[in-house]
Write a protein that holds these residues in place. Structure first.
Motif, PDB file in Angstrom:
ATOM      1  N   VAL A  54       0.838  -1.204   0.000  1.00 40.16           N
ATOM      2  CA  VAL A  54       0.000   0.000   0.000  1.00 40.16           C
ATOM      3  C   VAL A  54       0.878   1.261   0.000  1.00 40.16           C
ATOM      4  O   VAL A  54       0.572   2.242  -0.680  1.00 40.16           O
ATOM      5  N   LEU A  55       1.980   1.213   0.735  1.00 42.86           N
ATOM      6  CA  LEU A  55       2.870   2.384   0.783  1.00 42.86           C
ATOM      7  C   LEU A  55       3.507   2.664  -0.588  1.00 42.86           C
ATOM      8  O   LEU A  55       3.734   3.818  -0.943  1.00 42.86           O
ATOM      9  N   VAL A  56       3.784   1.601  -1.331  1.00 44.52           N
ATOM     10  CA  VAL A  56       4.308   1.803  -2.690  1.00 44.52           C
ATOM     11  C   VAL A  56       3.255   2.541  -3.523  1.00 44.52           C
ATOM     12  O   VAL A  56       3.563   3.514  -4.218  1.00 44.52           O
ATOM     13  N   VAL A  57       2.006   2.081  -3.429  1.00 41.32           N
ATOM     14  CA  VAL A  57       0.928   2.770  -4.154  1.00 41.32           C
ATOM     15  C   VAL A  57       0.827   4.227  -3.680  1.00 41.32           C
ATOM     16  O   VAL A  57       0.673   5.143  -4.472  1.00 41.32           O
ATOM     17  N   TYR A  58       0.972   4.402  -2.366  1.00 46.19           N
ATOM     18  CA  TYR A  58       0.899   5.751  -1.776  1.00 46.19           C
ATOM     19  C   TYR A  58       1.958   6.671  -2.381  1.00 46.19           C
ATOM     20  O   TYR A  58       1.681   7.816  -2.736  1.00 46.19           O
TER      21      TYR A  58
ATOM     22  N   ALA B  65       6.785  13.111  12.311  1.00 41.31           N
ATOM     23  CA  ALA B  65       5.898  12.459  11.357  1.00 41.31           C
ATOM     24  C   ALA B  65       5.968  13.232  10.047  1.00 41.31           C
ATOM     25  O   ALA B  65       5.499  14.355   9.973  1.00 41.31           O
ATOM     26  N   GLY B  66       6.600  12.607   9.059  1.00 41.54           N
ATOM     27  CA  GLY B  66       6.897  13.287   7.794  1.00 41.54           C
ATOM     28  C   GLY B  66       5.782  14.115   7.206  1.00 41.54           C
ATOM     29  O   GLY B  66       5.787  15.346   7.297  1.00 41.54           O
ATOM     30  N   SER B  94      -3.411   7.987  11.280  1.00 40.33           N
ATOM     31  CA  SER B  94      -4.121   6.793  11.751  1.00 40.33           C
ATOM     32  C   SER B  94      -3.525   5.516  11.163  1.00 40.33           C
ATOM     33  O   SER B  94      -3.638   4.453  11.762  1.00 40.33           O
ATOM     34  N   ARG B  95      -2.851   5.637  10.006  1.00 40.43           N
ATOM     35  CA  ARG B  95      -2.259   4.433   9.418  1.00 40.43           C
ATOM     36  C   ARG B  95      -1.258   3.777  10.369  1.00 40.43           C
ATOM     37  O   ARG B  95      -1.028   2.579  10.305  1.00 40.43           O
ATOM     38  N   HIS B  96      -0.674   4.588  11.270  1.00 44.77           N
ATOM     39  CA  HIS B  96       0.332   4.037  12.176  1.00 44.77           C
ATOM     40  C   HIS B  96      -0.236   2.991  13.139  1.00 44.77           C
ATOM     41  O   HIS B  96       0.500   2.188  13.682  1.00 44.77           O
ATOM     42  N   MET B  97      -1.585   3.028  13.345  1.00 38.59           N
ATOM     43  CA  MET B  97      -2.215   2.033  14.209  1.00 38.59           C
ATOM     44  C   MET B  97      -1.867   0.623  13.750  1.00 38.59           C
ATOM     45  O   MET B  97      -1.724  -0.280  14.560  1.00 38.59           O
ATOM     46  N   ASP B 123       6.666   5.419   8.934  1.00 38.20           N
ATOM     47  CA  ASP B 123       6.570   4.532   7.769  1.00 38.20           C
ATOM     48  C   ASP B 123       7.926   3.914   7.458  1.00 38.20           C
ATOM     49  O   ASP B 123       8.053   2.722   7.218  1.00 38.20           O
ATOM     50  N   GLU B 124       8.952   4.769   7.466  1.00 41.65           N
ATOM     51  CA  GLU B 124      10.270   4.341   7.008  1.00 41.65           C
ATOM     52  C   GLU B 124      10.928   3.393   8.013  1.00 41.65           C
ATOM     53  O   GLU B 124      11.484   2.371   7.628  1.00 41.65           O
ATOM     54  N   THR B 125      10.860   3.751   9.305  1.00 45.81           N
ATOM     55  CA  THR B 125      11.455   2.878  10.314  1.00 45.81           C
ATOM     56  C   THR B 125      10.732   1.532  10.331  1.00 45.81           C
ATOM     57  O   THR B 125      11.363   0.473  10.389  1.00 45.81           O
TER      58      THR B 125
END
Lengths: 109, 247
Positions: A54-58, B65-66, B94-97, B123-125
């Motif tokens: 999903v992150l790639v799509v993002y 948070a970027g 909220s995606r971090h949940m 996201d990256e870590t």
């Protein structure tokens, strides 16, 4: 700077607390002594691959609506990252190769 | 004699921890480039809005948070009401949940580092930790902590640099942000090759693309992730069956 010092501090503090809350939630819900329900354990195992997809799509969300011709640079660079990685399997080489190509392409196109 | 032994022991410890520092650093390198330059972009924006490098430092230290920090710049310059700030933050992040779910057991075993690991799960870590292949002799908890710490340092250094000297940098770095996309693509390819079960990745791609087409770039992420969870739960019998069969 029209916002007052204190207002700015409160805005940053609010954002900081709320960000932490979103990251804390799963640990509060399932980190207790009772442990994780089986369904959550299953999700924990299968989610990473799905989330990264999903992150790639993002990251490529800029492609919709198709931005011509900038989209070409993005698609071509992603393709090169995939090929480089399947070939050399070296994370840094794949990322550097794709990024350099992208930086060149957006200047040429 | 015992002194000598102790000295040897210290040397050995130093040697092994240095190896872990090096390993953590190498694994954090893909994030370094992306975070330094994204951080610079954030610092420049913040500085333009009238907030100097000290603000950049504390924002990147405490919020970390970027994408949210870019939104925060406009909140700061217009003095947005706190409930709006709170709701927007909860919504964007909220995606971090979903990220913590895979690290509950691991992080819990990390003692004093536990709260920081939760705080720093960007996201990256998250992606780097997911793709980590630890050599047997290394202290995994130490490596994970160092990676989290290195990543945040890059972000802080970038944002302070941007606020300090951002305007002096000629804009020769357009496009460097692609390194983040490349990082996620590499990790996906890596998982594709090593994971026995590829269904989750396919589910992620399909849910992501459908949500993007249906909802547009601004608001597709949370619905996409929710759809992923729902579909994966529906597929649980067959996926778990597949895993058993593989063993």
């Amino acid at each position: 700077m029209s916002t007052s010092f204190l207002d700015a501090v409160f805005i940053i503090a609010t954002a900081a607390v709320c960000t932490f809350v979103t990251r804390l939630l799963p640990f509060v819900l399932f980190g207790g002594k009772r442990g994780m329900p089986k369904a959550v354990k299953y999700l924990a195992a299968v989610l990473p691959s799905a989330i990264i997809a999903v992150l790639v799509v993002y990251c490529l969300k800029g492609l919709v609506p198709l931005q011509w011709p900038k989209g070409i640079a993005e698609l071509a660079s992603v393709a090169v990252v995939i090929v480089l990685h399947l070939w050399k399997r070296n994370t840094l080489v794949s990322i550097a190769g794709g990024t350099i190509l992208y930086m060149v392409l957006i200047r040429l196109i | 004699m015992s002194l000598l032994l102790r000295y040897d022991g210290v040397l050995l410890m130093k040697k092994s921890s240095l190896k872990e520092v090096k390993f953590a650093f190498i694994n954090s390198l893909p994030v370094l480039f992306g975070f330094i330059f994204l951080g610079i972009a954030f610092g420049i924006l913040l500085q333009k809005a009238g907030f100097n490098y000290i603000w950049a430092f504390f924002t990147s230290l405490t919020v970390y948070a970027g994408s949210l920090q870019f939104v925060l710049v406009s909140f700061l310059s217009s003095g947005t009401a706190l409930p709006v700030v709170a709701l927007t933050t909860l919504f964007i992040n909220s995606r971090h949940m979903f990220y913590g779910l895979s690290f509950i057991e691991t992080f819990k075993s990390m003692g004093k580092r536990y709260p920081y690991m939760i705080f720093s799960l960007t996201d990256e870590t998250y992606s780097v930790l997911c793709s980590l292949k630890l050599p047997d002799e290394m202290d995994g908890n130490r490596v994970r902590f160092l990676i989290a710490l290195f990543n945040q340092s890059y972000w802080i250094i970038g944002s302070v640099l941007g606020a300090l000297i951002g305007r002096l940098i000629p804009f020769g770095f357009d496009g460097i942000e692609f390194s983040m996309t490349a990082l996620f693509v590499v990790i996906l390819v890596e998982r594709w090759k090593t994971d026995g079960v590829r269904v989750p990745a396919i589910v992620g791609l399909i849910c992501g693309i459908i949500s993007l087409l249906a909802l547009g770039a601004e608001s597709f992420l949370l619905p996409a992730l929710s759809a992923v969870v729902a579909v994966l739960l529906l597929l649980r019998p067959s996926i778990e069956g597949g895993r058993e069969a593989e063993r």
